[in-house]
Scaffold this motif. Structure first.
Motif, PDB file in Angstrom:
ATOM      1  N   PRO A  51     -10.327   1.930  21.149  1.00 19.55           N
ATOM      2  CA  PRO A  51     -10.405   3.407  20.314  1.00 19.55           C
ATOM      3  C   PRO A  51     -11.416   3.211  19.313  1.00 19.55           C
ATOM      4  O   PRO A  51     -12.043   2.415  19.056  1.00 19.55           O
ATOM      5  N   SER A  52     -11.797   4.666  18.829  1.00 16.02           N
ATOM      6  CA  SER A  52     -12.738   4.625  18.120  1.00 16.02           C
ATOM      7  C   SER A  52     -12.651   4.062  16.828  1.00 16.02           C
ATOM      8  O   SER A  52     -11.232   4.134  16.301  1.00 16.02           O
ATOM      9  N   ILE A  53     -13.762   3.662  16.058  1.00 15.26           N
ATOM     10  CA  ILE A  53     -13.558   3.005  14.868  1.00 15.26           C
ATOM     11  C   ILE A  53     -13.444   3.841  13.667  1.00 15.26           C
ATOM     12  O   ILE A  53     -14.394   4.855  13.307  1.00 15.26           O
ATOM     13  N   ASP A  54     -12.311   3.811  12.737  1.00 13.67           N
ATOM     14  CA  ASP A  54     -12.191   4.518  11.492  1.00 13.67           C
ATOM     15  C   ASP A  54     -12.965   3.913  10.459  1.00 13.67           C
ATOM     16  O   ASP A  54     -12.728   2.788  10.113  1.00 13.67           O
ATOM     17  N   VAL A  55     -14.291   4.969  10.095  1.00 14.88           N
ATOM     18  CA  VAL A  55     -14.999   4.126   8.793  1.00 14.88           C
ATOM     19  C   VAL A  55     -14.730   4.949   7.636  1.00 14.88           C
ATOM     20  O   VAL A  55     -15.422   4.441   6.806  1.00 14.88           O
ATOM     21  N   LYS A  56     -13.791   5.786   7.500  1.00 16.88           N
ATOM     22  CA  LYS A  56     -13.613   6.649   6.480  1.00 16.88           C
ATOM     23  C   LYS A  56     -12.345   6.581   5.698  1.00 16.88           C
ATOM     24  O   LYS A  56     -12.163   6.721   4.398  1.00 16.88           O
ATOM     25  N   THR A  57     -11.186   6.466   6.626  1.00 19.63           N
ATOM     26  CA  THR A  57      -9.731   6.823   6.070  1.00 19.63           C
ATOM     27  C   THR A  57      -9.535   5.591   5.042  1.00 19.63           C
ATOM     28  O   THR A  57      -9.119   6.032   3.876  1.00 19.63           O
ATOM     29  N   LEU A  58      -9.921   4.345   4.949  1.00 21.35           N
ATOM     30  CA  LEU A  58      -9.483   3.495   3.855  1.00 21.35           C
ATOM     31  C   LEU A  58     -10.354   3.658   2.782  1.00 21.35           C
ATOM     32  O   LEU A  58      -9.954   3.570   1.605  1.00 21.35           O
ATOM     33  N   PHE A 131      -5.493   0.565  15.882  1.00 22.58           N
ATOM     34  CA  PHE A 131      -6.371   1.383  14.781  1.00 22.58           C
ATOM     35  C   PHE A 131      -7.456   0.614  14.063  1.00 22.58           C
ATOM     36  O   PHE A 131      -7.172   0.256  12.866  1.00 22.58           O
ATOM     37  N   PRO A 132      -8.481   0.461  14.789  1.00 23.65           N
ATOM     38  CA  PRO A 132      -9.401  -0.345  14.118  1.00 23.65           C
ATOM     39  C   PRO A 132     -10.093   0.245  12.911  1.00 23.65           C
ATOM     40  O   PRO A 132     -10.418   1.750  13.071  1.00 23.65           O
ATOM     41  N   THR A 133     -10.574  -0.500  11.944  1.00 25.96           N
ATOM     42  CA  THR A 133     -10.972   0.095  10.488  1.00 25.96           C
ATOM     43  C   THR A 133     -12.039  -0.753  10.125  1.00 25.96           C
ATOM     44  O   THR A 133     -12.018  -1.870  10.373  1.00 25.96           O
ATOM     45  N   ALA A 134     -13.053   0.092   9.394  1.00 30.82           N
ATOM     46  CA  ALA A 134     -14.273  -0.648   8.978  1.00 30.82           C
ATOM     47  C   ALA A 134     -13.893  -1.090   7.551  1.00 30.82           C
ATOM     48  O   ALA A 134     -13.396  -0.609   6.780  1.00 30.82           O
ATOM     49  N   PRO A 135     -14.375  -2.645   7.335  1.00 30.36           N
ATOM     50  CA  PRO A 135     -14.260  -3.075   6.118  1.00 30.36           C
ATOM     51  C   PRO A 135     -15.218  -2.455   4.865  1.00 30.36           C
ATOM     52  O   PRO A 135     -16.209  -1.742   5.194  1.00 30.36           O
ATOM     53  N   PRO A 136     -15.041  -2.944   3.817  1.00 33.44           N
ATOM     54  CA  PRO A 136     -15.994  -2.370   2.518  1.00 33.44           C
ATOM     55  C   PRO A 136     -17.464  -2.741   2.856  1.00 33.44           C
ATOM     56  O   PRO A 136     -18.530  -1.972   2.782  1.00 33.44           O
ATOM     57  N   TRP A 137     -17.740  -3.767   3.335  1.00 34.19           N
ATOM     58  CA  TRP A 137     -19.212  -4.341   3.796  1.00 34.19           C
ATOM     59  C   TRP A 137     -19.757  -3.285   4.586  1.00 34.19           C
ATOM     60  O   TRP A 137     -21.157  -2.791   4.453  1.00 34.19           O
ATOM     61  N   TYR A 138     -19.204  -2.798   5.638  1.00 39.64           N
ATOM     62  CA  TYR A 138     -19.662  -1.756   6.560  1.00 39.64           C
ATOM     63  C   TYR A 138     -19.984  -0.379   5.653  1.00 39.64           C
ATOM     64  O   TYR A 138     -21.039   0.133   5.801  1.00 39.64           O
ATOM     65  N   ASN A 139     -19.134   0.049   4.842  1.00 41.92           N
ATOM     66  CA  ASN A 139     -19.112   1.268   3.900  1.00 41.92           C
ATOM     67  C   ASN A 139     -20.343   1.021   3.213  1.00 41.92           C
ATOM     68  O   ASN A 139     -20.978   1.942   2.911  1.00 41.92           O
ATOM     69  N   ALA A 140     -20.579  -0.030   2.554  1.00 42.04           N
ATOM     70  CA  ALA A 140     -21.501  -0.488   1.584  1.00 42.04           C
ATOM     71  C   ALA A 140     -22.909  -0.414   2.123  1.00 42.04           C
ATOM     72  O   ALA A 140     -23.971   0.240   1.646  1.00 42.04           O
ATOM     73  N   ARG A 141     -22.940  -0.668   3.505  1.00 43.89           N
ATOM     74  CA  ARG A 141     -24.311  -0.862   4.378  1.00 43.89           C
ATOM     75  C   ARG A 141     -24.678   0.493   4.959  1.00 43.89           C
ATOM     76  O   ARG A 141     -25.664   1.003   4.835  1.00 43.89           O
ATOM     77  N   PHE A 142     -23.521   1.204   5.578  1.00 45.19           N
ATOM     78  CA  PHE A 142     -23.830   2.152   6.402  1.00 45.19           C
ATOM     79  C   PHE A 142     -23.123   3.433   5.925  1.00 45.19           C
ATOM     80  O   PHE A 142     -23.223   4.572   6.615  1.00 45.19           O
TER      81      PHE A 142
END
Length: 271
Positions: A51-58, A131-142
């Motif tokens: 599945p596509s990775i959710d980078v926004k919902t969290l 339902f893969p989700t990005a962690p905070p370090w990802y949002n902090a970097r990208f």
């Protein structure tokens, strides 16, 4: 006496030979083995079918609930705090199994705990894969840039510890993780919470110490940029989910032997 959380049954299963009791304990660890296989081999799943990775919902949920999408910014960049967070993180991987040994020493049937533990982890990892989700370090970097499964894991603020000790300890752990985008639910939050609830459910000694550790690693999970607070609450949910699923299974008439008070403890079983 019947208890919903403990799932104790008034009707007792007849006792069989020692081999039957051993078979019961083997059955209880099946969810644990399934979870270990899911986690270790999930990296073999082709990226094109994932599945596509959710980078926004969290991040958006975090901002709506707590006012900031990246709560780790409430804590300063500090090598001391990084070391403080590293302590429960290093203990995390061995804690459930050390707790199982502790239960065995008390004669409290550790395989019952491992059943709960396996069910919780199996359902949580299944959710993370679906339902893969990005962690905070990802949002902090990208930010909200689309994520790729080819991106290796990040130790977050635990990189401070690696720099100080001069060895890539946490980079080695998280940089090679087969499940990078499994921020929700947080199993760092779920493991100690399940242990703490279990000690209260079954009157295991020293419950307060376990709750202190639970809060400690919850803070560490947020501070290190590994998890959102929403992920922590998700870990709590999946802990209770394993308890209620077990209650439902037992009340349907399956695995009644799990909570048979007359069943001998593992220390009493002879091969």
């Amino acid at each position: 006496r019947s208890c919903f959380f403990c799932c104790k049954q008034e009707e007792k299963e007849p006792h069989g030979a020692s081999s039957m009791h051993i078979r019961y304990h083997v059955l209880l660890v099946i969810p644990l083995l399934v979870w270990l296989a899911m986690f270790q081999f999930c990296g073999l799943i082709p990226n094109e079918v994932r599945p596509s990775i959710d980078v926004k919902t969290l991040a958006v949920s975090e901002r709506l609930l707590y006012g900031d999408p990246l709560l780790f910014r409430l804590f300063p960049e500090s090598p001391f705090l990084a070391f403080l967070a590293a302590i429960p993180y290093l203990a995390h991987f061995s804690l459930p199994f050390l707790f199982s040994v502790y239960l065995w020493k008390l004669g409290r049937k550790p395989t019952v705990f491992l059943w709960y533990f396996g069910v919780m982890n199996g359902t949580a990892v299944a959710w993370q894969l679906l339902f893969p989700t990005a962690p905070p370090w990802y949002n902090a970097r990208f930010g909200y840039t689309a994520a790729s499964y080819d991106l290796p894991g990040d130790p977050g603020r635990l990189a401070y510890v690696d720099d100080i000790i001069g060895f890539p300890l946490f980079q080695g752990i998280y940089g090679t993780s087969p499940l990078v985008f499994g921020s929700f639910p947080s199993l760092h939050a779920a493991w100690p919470f399940l242990i703490s609830v279990y000690t209260s459910m079954f009157s295991i000694p020293f419950p307060r110490a376990k709750w202190i550790y639970c809060c400690w690693i919850w803070w560490a999970a947020v501070f290190t940029r590994h998890h959102f607070m929403v992920d922590v609450m998700g870990g709590v949910f999946f802990s209770f989910l394993s308890i209620f699923l077990t209650a439902w299974i037992v009340r349907r008439g399956y695995f009644n032997f799990i909570f048979d008070d007359d069943e001998p403890s593992p220390s009493d079983v002879s091969v």
